[in-house]
Design an enzyme around this catalytic site. Structure first.
Site, PDB file in Angstrom:
ATOM      1  N   ASP A 160       0.868  -1.184   0.000  1.00 15.99           N
ATOM      2  CA  ASP A 160       0.000   0.000   0.000  1.00 15.99           C
ATOM      3  C   ASP A 160       0.900   1.228   0.000  1.00 15.99           C
ATOM      4  OD1 ASP A 160      -2.756  -1.009   0.214  1.00 15.99           O
ATOM      5  OD2 ASP A 160      -2.103  -1.830   2.126  1.00 15.99           O
ATOM      6  N   ARG A 168       3.741   2.881   3.089  1.00 18.97           N
ATOM      7  CA  ARG A 168       4.420   1.819   3.825  1.00 18.97           C
ATOM      8  C   ARG A 168       5.937   1.919   3.728  1.00 18.97           C
ATOM      9  NH1 ARG A 168       0.026   1.878   6.186  1.00 18.97           N
ATOM     10  NH2 ARG A 168      -1.660   0.493   5.504  1.00 18.97           N
ATOM     11  N   ARG A 229      -6.415  10.824   0.998  1.00 18.33           N
ATOM     12  CA  ARG A 229      -6.094   9.727   0.084  1.00 18.33           C
ATOM     13  C   ARG A 229      -6.837   9.891  -1.234  1.00 18.33           C
ATOM     14  NH1 ARG A 229      -7.718   4.671   3.673  1.00 18.33           N
ATOM     15  NH2 ARG A 229      -6.804   3.486   1.940  1.00 18.33           N
ATOM     16  N   LYS A 259      -9.091   1.285  -5.844  1.00 19.21           N
ATOM     17  CA  LYS A 259      -9.732   0.964  -4.575  1.00 19.21           C
ATOM     18  C   LYS A 259     -10.607   2.129  -4.122  1.00 19.21           C
ATOM     19  CE  LYS A 259      -6.305   1.220  -1.200  1.00 19.21           C
ATOM     20  NZ  LYS A 259      -4.948   0.939  -0.682  1.00 19.21           N
ATOM     21  N   HIS A 260     -11.665   1.887  -3.347  1.00 18.74           N
ATOM     22  CA  HIS A 260     -12.185   0.622  -2.831  1.00 18.74           C
ATOM     23  C   HIS A 260     -13.560   0.444  -3.472  1.00 18.74           C
ATOM     24  CE1 HIS A 260      -9.576   2.573   0.160  1.00 18.74           C
ATOM     25  NE2 HIS A 260      -9.209   1.371   0.552  1.00 18.74           N
ATOM     26  N   HIS A 272     -12.259  -1.012   8.937  1.00 21.97           N
ATOM     27  CA  HIS A 272     -11.445  -1.709   9.926  1.00 21.97           C
ATOM     28  C   HIS A 272     -12.241  -1.963  11.203  1.00 21.97           C
ATOM     29  CE1 HIS A 272      -8.050  -0.170   7.452  1.00 21.97           C
ATOM     30  NE2 HIS A 272      -7.484  -1.295   7.836  1.00 21.97           N
ATOM     31  N   ASP A 344     -10.129  -6.166  -0.237  1.00 25.38           N
ATOM     32  CA  ASP A 344      -9.471  -5.389   0.796  1.00 25.38           C
ATOM     33  C   ASP A 344      -9.104  -6.383   1.901  1.00 25.38           C
ATOM     34  OD1 ASP A 344      -8.460  -3.248   2.182  1.00 25.38           O
ATOM     35  OD2 ASP A 344     -10.324  -2.112   2.255  1.00 25.38           O
TER      36      ASP A 344
END
Length: 562
Positions: A160, A168, A229, A259-260, A272, A344
Site C-alpha cells: 500500500d 508503507r 487519500r 480501490k475501494h 477496519h 481489501d
C-alpha cells in the site's frame, strides 16, 4: 525454449517481471531464470493463454495457494529472531517467511509497516519494511523461494504505497505528496509523471503491485477514513487523476489496484471497525462513485480492490467484497472489467465480526474475487477453500478462472526494473517538488509578498512536518524561534480543539478544519512530506505564489483566494 509447439516457462525472479525473451537492458538486474516446473507444459501465446494453461494443471493445494496474499513476520526470509519465529509459528504454523511461502504454496505476499509516528500503525500487525537494501534483499529471497514451488511462477509482491497517511515504504525513497495535493495542483500530466517516479522506485525494490490509486470520491469532512487519500470531491476531476496515475505506474511496470470498489468516499465509517453503509441511490452511485473506476479501467489498470461496503442500491446487507451482484454483475458485467479482483484486507472487523476466516475466504472467491488479501488465518482460509473445491461448493472452473487472472498479471511483460542507485534521484525529486509547489493554496489572505516576518514560531502538525518546515524556512532566510509571527500546522485527524491562535494556519492534511480557524491567513498543502514543506516555506517567505485550488469544498471559504 519451444518443444513441439509448447513453451517451457522460464521466469526471471530477482524481484522483477520482465519479458520472457531478449536480454535484460539493465545488467545490474540480470539473473539466471529458475528451472521451470518439469510437470507443466505451457503453450505459446499471450499471458492469459499461458496463465490458464498453468492454472488448469495445478493441484488443488497449489491452485488455492495462488489465491492467498498474507503478510509474514520478519525482514529476512530465513534468518529471523526468536520473537519473530514464535509469532510466525503462532499465526501460520511455520517459522520463517520462506517456510510460510512453501507451506501454503503462496501466490503473493504483502509488505507492511508498523512504526512509531505512523498514524495508520494500528492497522498493521507487524513490519517487514526497512531500508531499500533490506526490502530488495527480502523480495529477492521470497522470489527464490517461490521459484521452487510446483507452479514455477513469480510471487506477487504488493504494498500500500498511496503516499500521504498510507505510505508503507518511507526510508530512502522519493516521497510524493498526497493524492489530494495532486487534486489541488490539477495537472494530470504531472500526476502521471509522479506515479511513474513512484512506480520505478517500487520496481527497483522488487515490488510488482501497488494497491493504489485511491479511486474514491470524497463526500465531505466527516470522511476521515479516506480523507487526503482521495484526489477530491469532483468525480470528473478524480477520474482524470486516477487515469493519469494508472498510466504512470503501469508505464513503470507496476500493476495498479483501483480501490475501494464501488467507492468508500461517501461514508464516515472505517471498515477496519465496522461495515460502512453506502446510502446513495443507484444513479448517484453511478455518477459520484463509479466514474473514477471506469476511468482507471479504461486507462489500463490491471486490478480492482473490492471494499467491505454495504452498497444498499445494489445488494443491501451484503458487503461488496462478498457480493456477486457487485463484483460480477456490476464490475465485470457493467464496467466490463476483465482483470484481477483482490479483496481489501480480510482481517477487518467489517467481515471478522460476522464471518469465520474460512467461510469469508470461500464466499469472497464465489463472489468474484481472485486474490484474498490478508486472510486473518491463512491455514483456515486454505483448508476451507480446499474443502469447498473437494465438495463442489467452489467449482474448480471458478478457481481456475481466479488463478488465471492472478497469473496473467504475473506473466505480463514488464520493463526491467532500475537499480537501487536510481532511488531518490534529483530528477525524481524535481517532479515531486513541482507537484508540491502547484498544490499550495491560499484560502484566506494576500496572494503576494511575504506572509510572515521572522523570527517565527511553529506549532501543531507532526514532528516530521515541523522539522522539515523549520529547515525549509531557514533556507528562505526566515529564522524559526524567539517569537514574532506564528504558524500553526493542522494534521491528520486534528479537530477544532487542536487549533491555536496563529498568524497563519496551514492544513497539512485535508483542509476542512480551516473553516474553524481564525487566523488572517489560511493555507493548505494537503500533505506534510519534505517537498510540501519546502513549497510552503517559499510561499510564506514571499518567494513563490500559491497556485493551487482546494479540490474539496471548505465551508465559508473559496477554493482559492488568489
Amino acid at each position: 525454449m519451444a518443444i513441439a509447439g509448447v513453451v517451457v516457462l522460464g521466469l526471471v525472479v530477482s524481484g522483477v517481471w520482465v519479458a520472457r525473451s531478449g536480454p535484460d537492458p539493465d545488467p545490474e538486474r540480470s539473473a539466471a531464470p529458475p528451472s521451470p516446473s518439469p510437470s507443466l507444459a505451457v503453450p505459446s501465446g499471450d499471458p492469459a493463454t499461458q496463465a490458464r494453461a498453468i492454472a488448469a494443471q495445478l493441484a488443488d493445494v497449489d491452485l488455492v495457494g495462488q489465491m492467498l496474499m498474507p503478510f509474514v513476520y520478519g525482514d529476512e526470509v530465513d534468518d529471523v529472531d526468536d520473537a519473530t519465529r514464535k509469532a510466525n509459528l503462532a499465526r501460520t504454523g511455520a517459522a520463517t517467511p520462506s517456510e510460510i511461502v512453501r507451506k501454503y504454496r503462496l501466490g503473493g505476499v504483502i509488505l507492511v509497516r508498523k512504526a512509531a509516528g505512523d498514524p495508520t500503525a494500528a492497522t498493521n500487525p507487524a513490519s517487514n519494511v526497512g531500508s531499500p537494501d533490506q526490502v530488495r534483499r527480502f523480495t529477492d529471497g521470497l522470489q527464490k523461494t517461490a521459484a521452487t514451488l510446483p507452479a514455477g511462477v513469480p510471487l506477487m509482491v504488493g504494498v500500500d504505497q498511496e503516499h500521504g497517511t498510507v505510505t508503507r515504504i518511507r526510508d530512502g525513497v522519493t516521497r510524493l505528496p498526497t493524492a489530494m495535493a495532486f487534486g489541488a495542483a490539477d495537472d494530470p500530466e504531472l500526476t502521471e509523471q509522479a506515479a511513474y517516479v513512484s512506480g520505478t522506485e517500487l520496481a527497483a525494490l522488487g515490488i510488482h503491485v501497488d494497491f493504489a490509486p485511491d479511486a474514491d470520491v470524497i463526500g465531505g469532512p466527516g470522511n476521515t477514513v479516506i480523507g487526503s487519500r482521495s484526489y477530491g470531491a469532483d468525480p470528473t476531476a478524480v477520474s482524470r487523476h486516477v487515469a493519469a496515475s494508472v498510466k504512470g505506474y503501469e508505464r513503470a511496470g507496476i500493476a495498479t489496484a483501483l480501490k475501494h470498489f464501488p467507492g468508500h468516499g461517501h461514508t464516515d465509517v472505517d471498515s477496519h471497525e465496522a461495515i460502512p453503509v453506502l446510502g446513495q441511490d443507484r444513479a448517484s452511485l453511478e455518477r459520484e462513485d463509479l466514474a473514477p473506476f471506469r476511468a482507471g479501467i479504461d486507462a489500463g489498470s490491471e486490478i480492482v480492490m473490492s471494499g467491505h461496503l454495504d452498497a444498499r442500491a445494489i445488494d443491501p446487507g451484503t458487503p461488496a467484497s462478498l457480493s456477486h451482484k457487485v463484483l460480477t454483475d456490476v464490475l465485470r458485467g457493467e464496467l466490463k472489467f476483465t482483470g484481477m479482483v483482490v479483496t481489501d484486507g480480510l482481517d477487518m472487523k467489517a467481515l471478522t465480526d460476522k464471518y469465520s476466516p474460512g467461510e469469508v475466504a470461500v464466499r469472497a472467491v464465489l463472489a468474484g474475487n481472485d486474490l484474498l488479501l490478508l486472510p486473518p488465518n491463512v491455514a483456515a482460509a486454505q483448508q476451507a477453500l480446499l474443502t469447498a473445491l473437494k465438495s463442489g461448493r467452489l467449482p474448480r472452473e471458478r478457481a481456475v478462472e481466479a488463478v488465471t487472472r492472478v497469473l496473467t498479471v504475473k506473466l505480463t511483460s514488464r520493463p526491467a526494473a532500475p537499480a537501487l542507485s536510481s532511488l531518490k534521484s534529483p530528477e525524481h525529486q524535481a517532479v515531486v517538488d513541482e507537484a508540491a509547489a502547484k498544490a499550495v493554496t491560499v484560502l484566506r489572505g494576500k496572494c503576494d509578498g511575504a506572509l510572515v516576518e521572522g523570527p517565527v514560531t511553529i506549532t501543531g502538525g507532526s514532528a516530521e512536518a515541523r522539522e522539515a518546515l523549520t529547515a525549509a524556512l531557514g533556507k528562505q532566510g526566515v529564522r524559526v524561534g524567539g517569537g514574532g509571527d506564528s504558524i500553526h500546522l493542522t494534521g491528520y485527524l486534528d479537530e477544532p480543539a487542536d487549533l491555536r491562535p496563529a498568524t497563519v494556519t496551514v492544513a497539512t492534511d485535508t483542509p476542512y478544519l480551516l473553516a474553524s480557524a481564525k487566523s488572517p491567513t489560511l493555507l493548505a498543502t494537503y500533505g506534510n512530506v519534505e517537498a510540501s514543506m519546502k513549497a510552503l516555506a517559499a510561499v510564506l517567505a514571499g518567494k513563490a505564489k500559491a497556485p493551487g485550488r482546494s479540490p474539496v469544498p471548505v465551508s465559508g471559504l473559496p477554493r482559492s483566494a488568489c
